[in-house]
Design a protein around this motif. Sequence first.
Motif, PDB file in Angstrom:
ATOM      1  N   ALA A   6       0.859  -1.174   0.000  1.00  0.00           N
ATOM      2  CA  ALA A   6       0.000   0.000   0.000  1.00  0.00           C
ATOM      3  C   ALA A   6       0.900   1.230   0.000  1.00  0.00           C
ATOM      4  N   TRP A   8       0.636   5.499   0.090  1.00  0.00           N
ATOM      5  CA  TRP A   8      -0.287   6.606   0.252  1.00  0.00           C
ATOM      6  C   TRP A   8       0.441   7.922   0.447  1.00  0.00           C
ATOM      7  N   PHE A  21      -3.104   2.436   7.804  1.00  0.00           N
ATOM      8  CA  PHE A  21      -3.452   1.695   6.593  1.00  0.00           C
ATOM      9  C   PHE A  21      -4.894   1.195   6.658  1.00  0.00           C
ATOM     10  N   ASP A  22      -5.273   0.577   7.768  1.00  0.00           N
ATOM     11  CA  ASP A  22      -6.638   0.042   7.908  1.00  0.00           C
ATOM     12  C   ASP A  22      -7.684   1.140   7.717  1.00  0.00           C
ATOM     13  N   TYR A  25      -7.718   2.139   4.010  1.00  0.00           N
ATOM     14  CA  TYR A  25      -8.314   1.069   3.202  1.00  0.00           C
ATOM     15  C   TYR A  25      -9.832   1.056   3.380  1.00  0.00           C
ATOM     16  N   ASP A  26     -10.275   1.119   4.620  1.00  0.00           N
ATOM     17  CA  ASP A  26     -11.718   1.117   4.880  1.00  0.00           C
ATOM     18  C   ASP A  26     -12.402   2.310   4.224  1.00  0.00           C
ATOM     19  N   PHE A  29     -11.513   2.022  -0.048  1.00  0.00           N
ATOM     20  CA  PHE A  29     -11.732   0.808  -0.829  1.00  0.00           C
ATOM     21  C   PHE A  29     -12.955   0.010  -0.389  1.00  0.00           C
ATOM     22  N   ASP A  30     -13.338   0.083   0.858  1.00  0.00           N
ATOM     23  CA  ASP A  30     -14.476  -0.704   1.322  1.00  0.00           C
ATOM     24  C   ASP A  30     -15.814  -0.014   1.091  1.00  0.00           C
ATOM     25  N   TYR A  77      -3.294   0.482  -3.833  1.00  0.00           N
ATOM     26  CA  TYR A  77      -3.024  -0.849  -3.286  1.00  0.00           C
ATOM     27  C   TYR A  77      -2.457  -1.685  -4.421  1.00  0.00           C
TER      28      TYR A  77
END
Length: 113
Positions: A6, A8, A21-22, A25-26, A29-30, A77
Motif C-alpha cells: 500500500a 499513500w 493503513f486500515d 483502506y476502509d 476501498f471498502d 493498493y
Amino acid sequence: MSYDLAVWHGEQPSDEAGAVFDELYDRYFDSEDVIIEPSPHIEAYVEALVERYPDDVAGSPWASPPVIDEASGPIVYLLMSYSRAEEVSEYAAALAREHGLVCYDPQAETLRV
C-alpha cells in the motif's frame, strides 16, 4: 498468489502504521457508494511505476492491471505477482520515497523505508 503493498500520500506514521493503513483502506476501498479519483500525487506515482513496469504487456508483474484502477484518493493498493515481488516491491518502495509517499507492507505489517 500475490504480494501486496500500500502506498499513500500523507504523514509518515511514527507508529501504528497498520492502523493508518486500515483506516485508509476502509475509507477508500471498502465503500462501494462512491468512486474516488486518485489524488495527483498517487496518479503521478502510478504513472512512474508503470513506466518502469508496464501493466499492459505480456509478462507484466501486476496481478490486477491496470494499476491505476487500484488507486483511490490518496492511496494505491499494489498487487504484484509473487514471482517478481522482491524486484518490483523494492523499486515501488524506493519510488514511493522519491515521491514523498508512505509505503506499507501489509503482509509484514511494517513500513517499507
